[in-house]
Motif scaffolding. Structure first.
Motif, PDB file in Angstrom:
ATOM      1  N   LEU A 249      62.092  48.377  41.059  1.00 26.55           N
ATOM      2  CA  LEU A 249      60.386  48.323  39.845  1.00 26.55           C
ATOM      3  C   LEU A 249      60.277  46.849  39.751  1.00 26.55           C
ATOM      4  CD1 LEU A 249      60.599  52.067  38.251  1.00 26.55           C
ATOM      5  CD2 LEU A 249      59.844  51.696  41.120  1.00 26.55           C
ATOM      6  N   GLN A 250      59.534  46.086  40.290  1.00 27.90           N
ATOM      7  CA  GLN A 250      59.100  45.373  39.409  1.00 27.90           C
ATOM      8  C   GLN A 250      57.291  45.288  38.630  1.00 27.90           C
ATOM      9  OE1 GLN A 250      60.166  42.312  38.866  1.00 27.90           O
ATOM     10  NE2 GLN A 250      62.243  42.771  39.605  1.00 27.90           N
ATOM     11  N   ALA A 251      57.112  44.565  38.087  1.00 30.59           N
ATOM     12  CA  ALA A 251      56.032  44.865  37.458  1.00 30.59           C
ATOM     13  C   ALA A 251      55.052  43.568  37.902  1.00 30.59           C
ATOM     14  CB  ALA A 251      55.331  45.176  36.054  1.00 30.59           C
ATOM     15  N   ASN A 252      53.616  43.295  38.071  1.00 29.56           N
ATOM     16  CA  ASN A 252      52.444  42.562  38.137  1.00 29.56           C
ATOM     17  C   ASN A 252      51.620  42.177  37.246  1.00 29.56           C
ATOM     18  OD1 ASN A 252      54.213  41.762  40.020  1.00 29.56           O
ATOM     19  ND2 ASN A 252      53.164  43.047  41.391  1.00 29.56           N
ATOM     20  N   LEU A 253      51.213  41.222  36.570  1.00 28.91           N
ATOM     21  CA  LEU A 253      50.749  41.708  35.700  1.00 28.91           C
ATOM     22  C   LEU A 253      48.990  40.264  36.466  1.00 28.91           C
ATOM     23  CD1 LEU A 253      52.843  42.091  33.423  1.00 28.91           C
ATOM     24  CD2 LEU A 253      51.322  40.294  31.976  1.00 28.91           C
ATOM     25  N   GLY A 254      47.850  40.291  35.873  1.00 34.36           N
ATOM     26  CA  GLY A 254      46.477  39.745  35.963  1.00 34.36           C
ATOM     27  C   GLY A 254      45.975  41.093  36.052  1.00 34.36           C
ATOM     28  N   ILE A 255      44.543  40.350  36.844  1.00 31.43           N
ATOM     29  CA  ILE A 255      43.072  41.058  37.071  1.00 31.43           C
ATOM     30  C   ILE A 255      43.320  42.052  37.642  1.00 31.43           C
ATOM     31  CG2 ILE A 255      40.559  40.550  37.030  1.00 31.43           C
ATOM     32  CD1 ILE A 255      41.028  38.482  35.473  1.00 31.43           C
ATOM     33  N   GLY A 256      43.161  43.168  37.325  1.00 26.22           N
ATOM     34  CA  GLY A 256      43.738  44.006  38.543  1.00 26.22           C
ATOM     35  C   GLY A 256      44.414  43.628  39.497  1.00 26.22           C
ATOM     36  N   PRO A 257      46.063  43.616  39.689  1.00 25.27           N
ATOM     37  CA  PRO A 257      46.820  42.850  40.160  1.00 25.27           C
ATOM     38  C   PRO A 257      46.694  43.961  41.337  1.00 25.27           C
ATOM     39  CG  PRO A 257      47.651  44.143  37.904  1.00 25.27           C
ATOM     40  CD  PRO A 257      46.558  44.566  38.137  1.00 25.27           C
ATOM     41  N   ASN A 258      46.702  44.767  41.734  1.00 26.68           N
ATOM     42  CA  ASN A 258      47.026  45.242  42.932  1.00 26.68           C
ATOM     43  C   ASN A 258      45.290  45.792  43.906  1.00 26.68           C
ATOM     44  OD1 ASN A 258      49.842  45.551  43.577  1.00 26.68           O
ATOM     45  ND2 ASN A 258      50.185  47.001  42.375  1.00 26.68           N
ATOM     46  N   ALA A 259      44.242  45.842  42.818  1.00 23.00           N
ATOM     47  CA  ALA A 259      43.110  45.774  43.734  1.00 23.00           C
ATOM     48  C   ALA A 259      42.578  45.528  44.643  1.00 23.00           C
ATOM     49  CB  ALA A 259      41.580  45.509  42.519  1.00 23.00           C
ATOM     50  N   ASP A 260      41.350  45.946  45.335  1.00 18.94           N
ATOM     51  CA  ASP A 260      41.384  45.619  46.815  1.00 18.94           C
ATOM     52  C   ASP A 260      39.912  44.652  45.906  1.00 18.94           C
ATOM     53  OD1 ASP A 260      39.509  48.791  46.918  1.00 18.94           O
ATOM     54  OD2 ASP A 260      38.783  47.072  45.674  1.00 18.94           O
ATOM     55  N   ASP A 261      39.171  44.001  47.103  1.00 24.33           N
ATOM     56  CA  ASP A 261      38.118  43.215  46.622  1.00 24.33           C
ATOM     57  C   ASP A 261      36.975  43.549  45.615  1.00 24.33           C
ATOM     58  OD1 ASP A 261      37.721  41.147  49.933  1.00 24.33           O
ATOM     59  OD2 ASP A 261      39.561  41.412  48.148  1.00 24.33           O
ATOM     60  N   GLU A 262      36.232  44.805  46.143  1.00 27.37           N
ATOM     61  CA  GLU A 262      35.223  45.811  45.442  1.00 27.37           C
ATOM     62  C   GLU A 262      35.782  45.685  43.919  1.00 27.37           C
ATOM     63  OE1 GLU A 262      31.993  45.578  45.660  1.00 27.37           O
ATOM     64  OE2 GLU A 262      32.635  44.714  47.779  1.00 27.37           O
ATOM     65  N   MET A 263      36.954  46.282  43.985  1.00 27.45           N
ATOM     66  CA  MET A 263      37.531  46.394  42.450  1.00 27.45           C
ATOM     67  C   MET A 263      37.203  45.072  41.787  1.00 27.45           C
ATOM     68  SD  MET A 263      40.507  48.940  41.468  1.00 27.45           S
ATOM     69  CE  MET A 263      40.689  49.698  42.211  1.00 27.45           C
ATOM     70  N   LEU A 264      37.738  44.410  42.853  1.00 24.38           N
ATOM     71  CA  LEU A 264      38.088  42.474  41.935  1.00 24.38           C
ATOM     72  C   LEU A 264      37.235  42.192  40.930  1.00 24.38           C
ATOM     73  CD1 LEU A 264      41.269  40.595  43.752  1.00 24.38           C
ATOM     74  CD2 LEU A 264      41.244  41.587  42.087  1.00 24.38           C
ATOM     75  N   LYS A 265      35.731  42.577  42.203  1.00 26.03           N
ATOM     76  CA  LYS A 265      34.562  41.731  41.590  1.00 26.03           C
ATOM     77  C   LYS A 265      33.743  42.574  40.479  1.00 26.03           C
ATOM     78  CE  LYS A 265      32.653  41.172  45.836  1.00 26.03           C
ATOM     79  NZ  LYS A 265      31.119  41.939  47.341  1.00 26.03           N
ATOM     80  N   ARG A 266      34.643  44.090  40.097  1.00 24.48           N
ATOM     81  CA  ARG A 266      34.189  44.291  38.553  1.00 24.48           C
ATOM     82  C   ARG A 266      35.011  43.785  37.827  1.00 24.48           C
ATOM     83  NH1 ARG A 266      34.182  49.033  42.395  1.00 24.48           N
ATOM     84  NH2 ARG A 266      35.960  49.730  41.630  1.00 24.48           N
ATOM     85  N   GLN A 267      36.318  44.077  38.174  1.00 27.24           N
ATOM     86  CA  GLN A 267      37.282  43.624  36.636  1.00 27.24           C
ATOM     87  C   GLN A 267      38.228  42.208  36.326  1.00 27.24           C
ATOM     88  OE1 GLN A 267      40.769  45.784  37.881  1.00 27.24           O
ATOM     89  NE2 GLN A 267      40.260  47.318  37.209  1.00 27.24           N
ATOM     90  N   MET A 268      37.238  41.430  37.297  1.00 30.70           N
ATOM     91  CA  MET A 268      37.045  40.120  36.855  1.00 30.70           C
ATOM     92  C   MET A 268      36.125  39.223  35.728  1.00 30.70           C
ATOM     93  SD  MET A 268      37.536  37.043  37.687  1.00 30.70           S
ATOM     94  CE  MET A 268      37.381  35.059  37.669  1.00 30.70           C
ATOM     95  N   LEU A 269      37.464  38.806  35.138  1.00 24.80           N
ATOM     96  CA  LEU A 269      37.282  38.363  32.966  1.00 24.80           C
ATOM     97  C   LEU A 269      36.676  39.803  32.110  1.00 24.80           C
ATOM     98  CD1 LEU A 269      34.285  36.001  33.703  1.00 24.80           C
ATOM     99  CD2 LEU A 269      37.111  35.219  33.936  1.00 24.80           C
ATOM    100  N   GLU A 270      37.153  40.540  32.635  1.00 25.58           N
ATOM    101  CA  GLU A 270      36.984  41.688  31.887  1.00 25.58           C
ATOM    102  C   GLU A 270      38.486  41.999  31.123  1.00 25.58           C
ATOM    103  OE1 GLU A 270      34.110  44.740  34.113  1.00 25.58           O
ATOM    104  OE2 GLU A 270      36.607  45.592  33.461  1.00 25.58           O
ATOM    105  N   LYS A 271      39.885  42.342  31.886  1.00 26.41           N
ATOM    106  CA  LYS A 271      40.791  42.499  31.059  1.00 26.41           C
ATOM    107  C   LYS A 271      41.710  41.915  31.758  1.00 26.41           C
ATOM    108  CE  LYS A 271      38.276  46.131  28.353  1.00 26.41           C
ATOM    109  NZ  LYS A 271      37.406  45.727  28.847  1.00 26.41           N
ATOM    110  N   ILE A 272      42.902  42.420  31.037  1.00 24.33           N
ATOM    111  CA  ILE A 272      44.106  42.185  32.009  1.00 24.33           C
ATOM    112  C   ILE A 272      44.793  42.538  32.227  1.00 24.33           C
ATOM    113  CG2 ILE A 272      46.547  41.133  32.209  1.00 24.33           C
ATOM    114  CD1 ILE A 272      44.952  38.398  30.720  1.00 24.33           C
ATOM    115  N   GLY A 273      44.889  43.598  33.512  1.00 26.73           N
ATOM    116  CA  GLY A 273      45.811  44.612  33.475  1.00 26.73           C
ATOM    117  C   GLY A 273      47.523  45.047  34.130  1.00 26.73           C
TER     118      GLY A 273
END
Length: 708
Positions: A249-273
């Motif tokens: 198991l490995q954790a990835n930090l980032g803005i929607g680290p496993n999100a698709d393109d549409e989700m990235l649009k919504r989450q951009m600059l909101e928070k780090i998940g």
């Protein structure tokens, strides 16, 4: 510092006076065990309401939290208090104006007592949280919000949705962790793109859309010292120790680290998940729970100026047994090393319904909660030797004793399989009544039972325990007929016994029992009613148990199988033994059940004709378990060959006998016998000790209490 005592009065299932809760807690691991609606969650919720939690959850008292007495009269006030001991010097400085000094207590002269008091007026709840002891010279002082923030606990709720808990949001776990990193503010706050517009980097940036920028941000974040070190720290020091071989198991930090393109649009600059990588497929609830727990432990370790208190409800949620064991190993390791690594003591309070976890927890860290009362097992009359013994032998099967309303402790597999059926025909269903049956073998029954003995300060809260023993005293005539080694070829003993029996038969009262018993082995009795030495042997065989709730019962005169045959179930025991003897045969077929039963019935009729004395007849039935008896040599039954000559398995026979007795009871019911008549019928055929043990463990009707 750590909570040494919790007091709850008039909160949910806990009343006042003798019904209020006073529960000791210890440094390190504390575990609440018991059945549903016993009060475990009420204890945890009380601590949460008093101290608050780091997730800033809005959790307040409601009208329903005020205790109802048996008369249905609701209390108008309640209180919850904790006493903190072991304050370090920095902690004493941090809480200086709220401390209470006890110069008479040399070991703990400085304590912090925090109390929540609430009153119910006009259907509104008014709450005050203060420090101090009313009788102390220092008086009471209301605690300000800033100080209360230092007392907040880390809380992991039951049936948690780990992915949701770790979602990007205002109170996301990873944002809290990152805010505590000193390196988070390093670097320029503003980037002048025009200054690098001629650079290749600038050319790439100009071409990026919103999704591309998000992916670039994730790359930059990945290389940022604070984010990179946090990711490595989380993966290496907190998530890896929770894994078993092959988990990867490995954790990835980032803005929607496993999100698709549409989700990235919504989450951009909101928070780090934060999320687990999806290599090999999307991770399940259990794996995400481990990441969530790892994040909480990391956040807790970064909270150096706050209370190191971790509260976990049902840590087993979504985890299979091996991961549960890994989790407990992990928590124990953290408790042991926390002071060395973080200079403060870690206290963990968890509740569980998992026998797997309970089997691996130190028994002294457990508190049984039952009907709104507690039994801290560290306060029982058990010795250190008892605890060592139990921790060595309690497994996931035996540990169900920590979650029962009543407990039957037995010596073997046969009893374990048979007694639930006997209880059922006596109209005492173990499952319906919450009774656990635990097979502990032939040693240590009293060690298991003593855990429930309680003390004057913490008495048994109403959990009835029966230890069903074999009396293990063999009637001499049965021993002689079976040619047991201890009496075989002892002509002097045989002659003396025959002479005494003759004297008693013709009415001579003054007989020499002393000489007889000097020749009898320790585990053999004469079985004469007039023999005082038999009584002495029975009394010497009994073990002392403490209190009215924990009792020993002795199925006599020998083993359970012998006792059942002796008291009236000889034919049924014979049938069960023959079925057990037939099972190992390559020719065994369940469809031949009736033929095997007919063989057993014929064999029992042969025994009944041949041996008129009940102790000898029972001995010959029991011989089926002792030696290789070939029943075909004694009866003319064409199916006799189905019953092998080997010894009958007690476990297999116990299972067959239980099924047989239940079928017989159903037949009696279909024939029109009333339940009371059927119960009386079975009581006349069963050993008194077995009936008494079953009746003892069945709980009385529960008084109505508030649920958890």
């Amino acid at each position: 510092m750590f909570i040494s005592e919790l007091c709850i009065e008039n909160f949910r299932c806990f009343g006042q006076g003798g019904n209020k809760l006073v529960m000791p807690l210890q440094l390190g691991l504390n575990t609440l065990v018991g059945e549903n609606d016993a009060g475990k969650t009420a204890i945890i919720d009380a601590i949460r309401m008093l101290l608050g939690t780091r997730d800033q959850e809005s959790f307040r008292l409601s009208i329903d939290d005020f205790h109802y007495s048996n008369s249905k009269e609701q209390s108008k006030s309640l209180s919850i208090s904790v006493t903190f001991l072991g304050l370090t010097l920095p902690e004493q400085v941090s809480f200086a104006e709220y401390l209470t000094y006890q110069p008479e207590n040399i070991e703990n002269p400085v304590i912090l007592k925090v109390t929540l008091q609430a009153v119910l007026r006009n259907d509104k709840v008014r709450t005050t949280i203060f420090s101090g002891i009313p009788t102390s010279s220092h008086g009471l002082r209301e605690i300000d919000i800033e100080t209360r923030d230092k007392l907040r606990s880390t809380y992991l709720r039951p049936l948690r949705d780990a992915e949701k808990e770790m979602d990007a949001g205002k109170s996301s776990r990873i944002s809290k962790i990152l805010k505590r990193q000193s390196a988070i503010d390093e670097g320029e706050s503003i980037l002048d793109i025009s200054a690098v517009s001629e650079d290749k980097f600038g050319e790439v940036v100009e071409k990026l859309g919103v999704v591309g920028i998000a992916r670039l941000v994730n790359q930059l974040l990945e290389d940022h010292p604070a984010v990179n070190s946090t990711t490595n720290n989380l993966n290496v020091n907190f998530l890896k120790p929770l894994q078993m071989l092959g988990d990867n198991l490995q954790a990835n930090l980032g803005i929607g680290p496993n999100a698709d393109d549409e989700m990235l649009k919504r989450q951009m600059l909101e928070k780090i998940g934060i999320a687990l990588d999806n290599v090999g497929g999307k991770r399940g609830l259990g794996s995400n729970n481990l990441l969530y727990i790892a994040c909480e432990m990391l956040l807790l370790s970064e909270s150096k100026d706050e209370l190191a208190l971790l509260i976990i409800e049902e840590p087993e949620a979504h985890l299979h047994p091996q991961r549960q064991l890994k989790l407990i190993q992990y928590l124990q390791d953290k408790v042991d090393k926390y002071k060395e690594e973080h200079e403060v003591n870690l206290q963990v309070i968890l509740s569980t319904h998992s026998p797997t976890l309970a089997s691996k927890l130190p028994i002294k860290c457990m508190t049984m909660v039952h009907k709104g009362k507690v039994l801290p097992l560290s306060m029982s009359s058990s010795t250190e030797g008892d605890f060592t013994f139990l921790e060595r032998f309690i497994d996931a099967t035996k540990s169900n004793l920590f979650f029962c309303r009543g407990l039957m402790i037995v010596e073997g597999d046969a009893e374990n399989l048979l007694l639930p059926s006997i209880a059922k025909i006596l109209d005492f269903d173990f499952t319906e009544n919450g009774v656990s049956i635990v097979n502990v073998g032939h040693t240590g029954l009293s060690r298991y039972a003593n855990v429930f003995s309680g003390t004057s300060e913490y008495p048994n809260p109403g959990i009835k325990v029966a230890c069903l023993h074999d009396l293990d005293l063999i009637p001499y005539k049965a021993a002689r007929e079976l040619k047991l080694d201890s009496v075989k070829n002892n002509s002097e003993l045989s002659d003396l016994w025959d002479n005494l029996k003759l004297s008693l038969d013709i009415g001579i009262e003054d007989v020499d029992f002393e000489s007889l018993n000097s020749l009898l082995p320790k585990n053999v009795i004469s079985f004469f009613e007039q023999d005082p030495f038999d009584t002495d042997k029975v009394l010497n065989a009994n073990r002392d148990y403490q209190g009215d709730f924990v009792k020993g019962f002795y199925s006599g005169p020998w083993t359970l199988e012998y006792s059942l045959a002796f008291h009236g179930l000889g034919k049924e025991v014979t049938i069960a033994a023959c079925l057990a003897k037939a099972e190992p045969s390559a020719r065994y077929d369940p469809s031949k059940h009736e033929q095997i039963v007919s063989v057993a019935e014929d064999y029992y009729e042969y025994l009944n004709r041949t041996y008129s004395e009940s102790e000898v007849l029972a001995g010959k039935v029991y011989e089926l378990f002792l030696s290789s008896v070939n029943v075909s040599t004694h009866i003319a039954n064409e199916h006799a060959g189905l019953v092998l000559s080997g010894k009958a398995s007690k476990a297999a026979a116990g299972q067959h006998l239980g099924q047989l007795l239940e079928m017989m009871d159903q037949k009696l019911e279909s024939d029109g016998y009333a339940q009371s008549d059927r119960i009386e019928h079975w009581k006349n055929l069963l050993p008194i000790a077995v009936v008494d043990a079953i009746e003892h463990v069945i709980p009385s009707m529960f008084s109505e209490t508030e649920s958890e």
